[in-house]
Design a protein around this motif. Structure first.
Motif, PDB file in Angstrom:
ATOM      1  N   LEU A  28      13.941   7.240  -2.362  1.00 23.17           N
ATOM      2  CA  LEU A  28      13.128   7.451  -0.852  1.00 23.17           C
ATOM      3  C   LEU A  28      11.928   6.358  -1.221  1.00 23.17           C
ATOM      4  N   VAL A  29      11.739   5.410  -2.148  1.00 20.09           N
ATOM      5  CA  VAL A  29      10.565   4.842  -2.204  1.00 20.09           C
ATOM      6  C   VAL A  29      10.252   3.863  -1.562  1.00 20.09           C
ATOM      7  N   ILE A  30      12.223   3.386  -1.387  1.00 18.88           N
ATOM      8  CA  ILE A  30      12.764   1.958  -0.530  1.00 18.88           C
ATOM      9  C   ILE A  30      12.586   2.363   0.906  1.00 18.88           C
ATOM     10  N   ILE A  65       0.424  -1.272   0.357  1.00 19.38           N
ATOM     11  CA  ILE A  65      -0.082   0.315  -0.008  1.00 19.38           C
ATOM     12  C   ILE A  65       0.941   1.290   0.382  1.00 19.38           C
ATOM     13  N   GLY A  66       1.891   1.952   1.097  1.00 21.52           N
ATOM     14  CA  GLY A  66       2.845   2.946   1.263  1.00 21.52           C
ATOM     15  C   GLY A  66       3.080   2.660  -0.620  1.00 21.52           C
ATOM     16  N   ILE A  67       3.976   1.488  -1.339  1.00 23.44           N
ATOM     17  CA  ILE A  67       4.370   1.873  -2.775  1.00 23.44           C
ATOM     18  C   ILE A  67       3.772   1.920  -3.617  1.00 23.44           C
ATOM     19  N   ILE A  68       1.825   1.878  -3.665  1.00 27.07           N
ATOM     20  CA  ILE A  68       1.285   2.363  -4.403  1.00 27.07           C
ATOM     21  C   ILE A  68       0.641   3.633  -4.409  1.00 27.07           C
ATOM     22  N   LEU A  69       1.098   4.497  -2.758  1.00 24.96           N
ATOM     23  CA  LEU A  69       1.179   5.480  -2.411  1.00 24.96           C
ATOM     24  C   LEU A  69       1.507   6.233  -2.892  1.00 24.96           C
ATOM     25  N   GLY A 128       6.299   8.883 -10.915  1.00 22.41           N
ATOM     26  CA  GLY A 128       5.510   8.857 -12.045  1.00 22.41           C
ATOM     27  C   GLY A 128       4.816   7.719 -13.077  1.00 22.41           C
ATOM     28  N   LEU A 129       4.627   6.845 -12.143  1.00 20.49           N
ATOM     29  CA  LEU A 129       4.078   5.178 -12.508  1.00 20.49           C
ATOM     30  C   LEU A 129       2.941   5.471 -11.950  1.00 20.49           C
ATOM     31  N   THR A 130       2.254   4.638 -13.149  1.00 23.23           N
ATOM     32  CA  THR A 130       0.874   4.236 -12.703  1.00 23.23           C
ATOM     33  C   THR A 130       0.261   3.118 -11.790  1.00 23.23           C
ATOM     34  N   VAL A 131      -0.814   3.495 -11.226  1.00 22.64           N
ATOM     35  CA  VAL A 131      -1.169   2.707 -10.294  1.00 22.64           C
ATOM     36  C   VAL A 131      -0.855   1.246 -10.044  1.00 22.64           C
ATOM     37  N   LEU A 132      -1.212   0.943 -11.509  1.00 23.39           N
ATOM     38  CA  LEU A 132      -0.293  -0.453 -11.677  1.00 23.39           C
ATOM     39  C   LEU A 132       0.794  -1.081 -11.769  1.00 23.39           C
ATOM     40  N   GLU A 133       1.338  -0.452 -11.514  1.00 14.85           N
ATOM     41  CA  GLU A 133       2.687  -0.245 -12.145  1.00 14.85           C
ATOM     42  C   GLU A 133       3.103  -0.136 -10.807  1.00 14.85           C
ATOM     43  N   ALA A 134       2.614   0.869 -10.149  1.00 13.98           N
ATOM     44  CA  ALA A 134       3.343   0.817  -8.835  1.00 13.98           C
ATOM     45  C   ALA A 134       2.909  -0.797  -8.043  1.00 13.98           C
ATOM     46  N   ALA A 135       1.688  -1.178  -8.280  1.00 13.17           N
ATOM     47  CA  ALA A 135       1.777  -2.227  -7.386  1.00 13.17           C
ATOM     48  C   ALA A 135       2.102  -3.573  -7.897  1.00 13.17           C
ATOM     49  N   ALA A 183       4.653  -5.298  -5.127  1.00  4.94           N
ATOM     50  CA  ALA A 183       4.726  -6.849  -4.593  1.00  4.94           C
ATOM     51  C   ALA A 183       6.336  -7.191  -5.504  1.00  4.94           C
ATOM     52  N   VAL A 184       6.809  -6.510  -5.688  1.00  4.29           N
ATOM     53  CA  VAL A 184       8.516  -7.901  -6.019  1.00  4.29           C
ATOM     54  C   VAL A 184       8.507  -7.205  -4.819  1.00  4.29           C
ATOM     55  N   LEU A 185       9.254  -5.579  -4.366  1.00  2.90           N
ATOM     56  CA  LEU A 185      10.146  -4.927  -3.143  1.00  2.90           C
ATOM     57  C   LEU A 185       8.978  -6.215  -1.715  1.00  2.90           C
ATOM     58  N   ALA A 186       7.364  -6.362  -1.840  1.00  7.41           N
ATOM     59  CA  ALA A 186       7.260  -6.296  -0.593  1.00  7.41           C
ATOM     60  C   ALA A 186       7.483  -7.513   0.077  1.00  7.41           C
ATOM     61  N   ALA A 187       8.036  -8.713  -0.507  1.00  5.67           N
ATOM     62  CA  ALA A 187       8.739 -10.341   0.216  1.00  5.67           C
ATOM     63  C   ALA A 187      10.002  -9.681   1.102  1.00  5.67           C
TER      64      ALA A 187
END
Length: 391
Positions: free
Chosen positions: A303-305, A97-101, A108-115, A119-123
Motif C-alpha cells: 500500500l505504501v509503494i 511527502i506522500g511516504i511521510i504522510l 507505524g514508522l516515525t516521521v524521520l524514519e518515514a523520511a 528518500a530511498v524510494l523516491a529515486a
C-alpha cells in the motif's frame, strides 16, 4: 570468480531471452537470475564478485549515462523549458511527502524514519529509464516534443537530489541535525557537475579533432575520465561537492555539441558495451535481494509503494501543466517516470547496516519496490510508446 562471471552472463542472458519471448522485459529475467544465483538461494556467486558488486553496478550506470549524453538532443529539451527543471525535483518531492504522510499511519514508522524510507524510494531508476529513452530517441518517438529528452534529464538529476536528501536524513537520525549546507549543496553540486562535464566534453572534442585515434581508444579515454570523476567525488571532503554522474552525462552532451559525427559513432560503441553491462547490473541488483524478507512483506508495504507512486505521478502531472503535450503523452511521461532499481539497490540496506530500528522495513520495502516497479515500468514503456507517442 570466473565461474561466477560465466554464470551471470549465461544464465542472465538465457532468462532475459526467455522473458522477451513471453513479451516480458529481459531485465526481469536478469533480476531473477541474481536472486537464484545470489547468497540467499543457491549461493553460487563468488563472495569477491559480490564485494565489488557496487563498483560493477556503478560502471554500468556510467555507461548508460554517457550513452544518454551522447544521444541527448538539447534543442528538444529547450523547447520544454520550465517542466524540464521541475521534473528534476517535483516528482521526487511529491513522492517523499506522500511516504511521510502514509508510512507512519500504515507501517507505524516515525516521521524521520518515514523520511528515510521516502528518500530511498523516491529515486527513479536510470538503469531502466535511460536505455529506453535512448531507444525512443533513436527510433524518433516523442522527440519533436522532447519527451524522451525530458525524462532523461529529469531521471539523472532526480537521483542526485534524492541521494543528498537521504544523506541528510540519515545524518539527522544519527544525531547530526539538519545542516543548511547539505541542502545548499544540492543545486550547487548539480550546477558544478554540468560545468565540469561540459568543460571536459568540449576539451575532448577539441583533442579528438586534433589527434586522430581509433574510436575504441576514445571510448577507453571517456570511461577512464568517468571513473576518475566518480573517484574524485567519493574522496571529496569539502562541504560543497559536484555531481560526478551529472558531469559524466554532460561530457557526452558537450562532445555532441562540438563533434556530432564522433558522438554518433561513440554512441554506437557504447550501445554494444551496454549489452554486457545491462546483464551485470540487473543480475547483481537481483543478488542483493534477500528473498526471505519478501515473505514477511505484507499488504501494508504494498500500500505504501502504490500510494508513493500515485503521489509521484501527481508530481509529474503538475510539472506538465501548461505544456503542449496531449493526454496520451502526459500519461506516458507519468508512467515512464515510476521504475525503481539502481538507487534502491545501492542505498536500501544502509539504514539496516547503521543499526536503525527501521532498517529491516526500509530494506524490505525497497526490495519489493524494485521487484514490482522495475519489470512493470519497463514493460509498460516498451508496450505503450508506439501507441502513445508520435513518431
Amino acid at each position: 570468480m570466473l565461474f561466477s562471471i560465466a554464470m551471470i552472463l549465461i544464465v542472465g542472458m538465457l532468462l532475459g531471452w526467455i522473458c522477451q519471448k513471453v513479451k516480458l522485459p529481459s531485465l526481469l529475467g536478469m533480476l531473477v537470475t541474481g536472486m537464484l544465483l545470489g547468497p540467499y538461494v543457491s549461493n553460487l556467486l563468488d563472495k569477491n564478485i559480490l564485494q565489488i558488486s557496487p563498483d560493477l553496478r556503478k560502471i554500468a550506470l556510467i555507461i548508460i549515462l554517457t550513452r544518454a549524453g551522447l544521444g541527448l538532443d538539447l534543442s528538444g529539451l529547450k523547447k520544454i523549458g520550465r517542466p524540464a527543471v521541475m521534473m528534476c525535483f517535483v516528482p521526487a518531492s511529491f513522492e517523499l511527502i506522500g511516504i511521510i504522510l502514509l508510512a507512519p499511519k500504515i507501517m507505524g514508522l516515525t516521521v524521520l524514519e518515514a523520511a528515510i524510507l521516502g528518500a530511498v524510494l523516491a529515486a527513479v531508476s536510470p538503469a531502466v529509464v535511460v536505455p529506453r529513452m535512448v531507444k525512443l530517441m533513436e527510433e524518433g518517438y516523442g522527440v519533436k516534443k522532447g519527451i524522451p529528452q525530458l525524462i532523461l534529464a529529469g531521471a539523472s538529476v532526480d537521483d542526485v537530489y534524492v541521494i543528498v536528501l537521504f544523506s541528510t536524513f540519515t545524518g539527522m537520525m544519527q544525531g547530526q541535525g539538519a545542516s543548511l549546507i547539505r541542502f545548499v549543496n544540492i543545486p550547487v553540486s548539480i550546477f558544478l557537475g554540468i560545468m565540469v562535464g561540459l568543460l571536459l566534453g568540449t576539451g575532448m572534442a577539441f583533442y579528438f579533432e586534433k589527434v586522430h585515434i581509433r574510436d575504441t581508444i576514445k571510448v577507453l579515454l571517456l570511461l577512464s575520465v568517468s571513473f576518475l570523476l566518480v573517484t574524485a567525488e567519493d574522496h571529496l571532503t569539502t562541504q560543497i561537492t559536484f555531481s560526478a554522474l551529472i558531469a559524466i552525462m554532460f561530457i557526452g552532451i558537450g562532445l555532441k555539441q562540438k563533434r556530432e559525427v564522433v558522438a554518433q559513432r561513440l554512441s554506437t560503441k557504447y550501445s554494444k558495451l551496454w549489452v554486457a553491462a545491462e546483464v551485470f547490473l540487473f543480475v547483481l541488483v537481483g543478488a542483493t535481494v534477500n528473498v526471505h524478507y519478501l515473505r514477511h512483506v505484507g499488504v501494508r508495504a504494498l500500500l505504501v509503494i502504490i500510494g508513493a507512486l500515485l503521489f509521484r505521478m501527481t508530481g509529474v502531472f503538475a510539472c506538465l501543466l501548461k505544456t503542449k503535450l496531449n493526454a496520451k503523452e502526459r500519461a506516458f511521461t507519468m508512467m515512464a517516470y515510476t521504475p525503481k532499481a539502481t538507487v534502491q539497490a545501492a542505498i536500501g540496506g544502509i539504514p539496516l547496516a547503521l543499526g536503525f530500528a527501521c532498517g529491516d522495513t526500509v530494506l524490505t520495502v525497497a526490495v519489493l519496490a524494485i521487484v514490482l516497479t522495475a519489470p512493470l515500468g519497463a514493460f509498460m514503456i516498451d508496450w505503450s510508446y508506439k501507441k502513445m507517442l508520435k513518431k
